[in-house]
Design an enzyme around this catalytic site. Structure first.
Site, short mmCIF file in Angstrom:
data_model
loop_
_atom_site.label_atom_id
_atom_site.label_comp_id
_atom_site.label_asym_id
_atom_site.label_seq_id
_atom_site.Cartn_x
_atom_site.Cartn_y
_atom_site.Cartn_z
N GLU A 291 0.83 -1.20 0.00
CA GLU A 291 0.00 0.00 0.00
C GLU A 291 0.87 1.26 0.00
OE1 GLU A 291 -4.37 0.01 1.73
OE2 GLU A 291 -3.02 0.73 3.26
N HIS A 320 7.64 -26.55 0.47
CA HIS A 320 6.82 -27.56 -0.21
C HIS A 320 5.67 -26.90 -0.96
CE1 HIS A 320 8.97 -30.79 1.91
NE2 HIS A 320 9.14 -29.82 2.79
N LYS A 440 -13.87 2.38 -2.67
CA LYS A 440 -14.70 2.79 -1.52
C LYS A 440 -15.93 3.54 -2.03
CE LYS A 440 -11.38 3.53 2.20
NZ LYS A 440 -10.73 4.54 3.00
#
Ligand code: PA5
Length: 466
Positions: A291, A320, A440
């Protein structure tokens, strides 16, 4: 004190072909004077507010008094927050309290409360948390710097009703807010409902706020040494003052990663701790790095679309899973290992050879006996780091002496400082997040908030679905 080992960023420690050259390091060191001056000026101008978090004696006193008073009366703390208002607290709990903290009984938790962090509005998580927590025994800490974040506010409205249904007028006694000292809907609610409230310093952005009351209050409530966290953070700041890049670990980390990204195309930055207890720290780092550094425009307003992609991994588990890609995939990554010298606990792998009555192990497993799990984990880190180097893959290591609050505070501040320096290398503002605003606004529109225009829905046409 933590140590940054960075030799495996260089060609001469890798396969001779990939990696940074030593000459590049000399260039970076020469350019660092200008970066350092820029950061100092911006810090003086108040932009780098997180530096001030190392001087919080009054806040620490207030938080401790709070934790010892009201906090003691509850056996569950429920944090409502998202992004920078949740990830740091998760990292603190994961690193500094016993694994599976909430599963221990009171004695196993030294009589400190359980801690649940709700960081999403997924109804399944919220409903399950409210079904298992006793409202009579809970302290709810609502954390939102802006005091208006849709997810956190919606959670609070639900939780507030749940408390009210169970406790009536006493509901307010189970709530504490952490928010901006003057602004926002949460501050208004605090005044209306007389909810005790701690301040988030206005100059400290969400993802840089774990060492403010945002993270310190929940940490203190579960018995974490908050003064220790700040002592470690202070050391990281002191160590990031030198003008010599090679003596300034956070600045060096930033410079090497920037050079690897912009010069060699290594735009994927992996944080891979070799302990489960730093798994959440890697998640916190992901937000901090992403961010802060992923930006469309630079400081001059020029469109640049920069930003490394951070990834979290955990050793040995991800050997793995993702390590195959790190070893043989594109040369587009830098791996940062984090190791802990003394985890405080080790587990011996039983040695059957010493017991004549025990059946012998299959020969292929004999090498394990007599060692410890800690030795195996360490060997796996050493081997993975060496193998990556042989394959020409850049890596560096953060060596932590232990996992105390002091050390974690230093690590957290190290990454925050590195992010601040990286912002200067990339030429962008690491403290804003304009990219999340459009999403938003469209959410508000979809929820019918007046003044917000809805976007087209991808479901409007069936032509592009199967
Ligand atoms: O780093 C940031 O600023 C964000 O991730 C915020 O922490 C997040 O959006 C939550 O914001 P707030 O604390 O205002 O509710």
């Amino acid at each position: 004190m933590i140590k940054l080992r960075y030799g495996r960023m260089f060609q001469d420690q890798l396969d001779g072909e990939h990696g940074l050259s030593r000459a590049r390091l000399t260039e970076l060191a020469l350019r660092f004077g200008a970066i350092r001056t820029e950061v100092s000026h911006r810090r003086t101008a108040g932009e780098y507010g997180f530096y001030q978090l190392v001087d919080q004696d009054d806040t620490v006193r207030q938080i401790k008094a709070f934790a010892e008073g009201l906090g003691q009366a509850h056996d569950h703390v429920l944090v409502l927050g998202i992004g920078g208002s949740a990830l740091g607290t998760k990292a603190l709990l994961n690193a500094l309290r016993r694994p599976a903290w909430n599963e221990w009984d009171d004695e196993g938790r030294d009589f400190f409360p359980r801690l649940t962090i709700l960081e999403n509005v997924d109804p399944t998580s919220v409903a399950a948390a409210l079904a298992r927590i006793d409202p009579r025994r809970v302290l709810v800490n609502v954390i939102s710097k802006s005091g208006g974040t849709a997810e956190t506010m919606a959670q609070y409205l639900v939780v507030r009703q749940w408390l009210h249904d169970a406790l009536g007028a006493a509901a307010s006694r189970h709530v504490v807010f952490t928010t901006d000292p003057a602004r926002g809907a949460l501050r208004e609610l605090a005044q209306q409902d007389r909810i005790p409230t701690l301040d988030v310093p206005p100059a400290v952005g969400g993802r840089f706020s774990v060492l403010s009351p945002v993270g310190l209050l929940p940490a203190a409530l579960v018995g974490i040494d908050v003064a220790g966290l700040l002592a470690g953070a202070r050391r990281a700041v002191e160590r990031s003052e030198p003008d010599d890049l090679l003596q300034n670990p956070a600045a060096l980390y930033a410079a090497l990663h920037w050079a690897a990204d912009t010069g060699l195309g290594a735009r994927v930055h992996v944080l891979m701790p070799y302990t489960d207890r730093l798994r959440e720290l890697a998640e916190w780092y992901r937000q901090l790095w992403a961010e802060s550094l992923g930006k469309r425009v630079d400081r001059e307003g020029k469109v640049v679309h920069v930003g490394p992609t951070p990834i979290g991994a955990v050793g040995a588990t991800d050997q793995h899973s993702q390590v195959q890609l790190f070893m043989e995939g594109p040369f587009d990554k830098v791996i940062t290992f984090a190791t802990v010298n003394d985890l405080g606990v080790d587990v011996a792998i039983p040695d059957r050879s010493a017991d004549p009555t025990a059946a012998r192990l299959p020969p292929d497993l004999e090498y394990l006996q007599g060692h410890t799990l800690g030795e195996l984990l360490r060997a796996e880190y050493e081997a993975t780091s060496a193998a990556l180097a042989q394959m020409g893959r850049m890596s560096c290591s953060l060596a932590l002496p232990d996992l105390t609050a002091d050390t974690l505070g230093e690590v957290i501040m190290f990454f925050q400082l590195a992010t601040g320096y990286a912002g200067a290398w990339y030429g962008i503002d690491p403290f804003d997040q304009p990219g999340v605003e459009l999403g938003k606004r469209l959410t508000y529109a979809a929820m019918g908030r007046p003044g917000y225009e809805p976007a087209g829905s991808e479901n409007q046409t069936s032509a592009d679905e199967v």
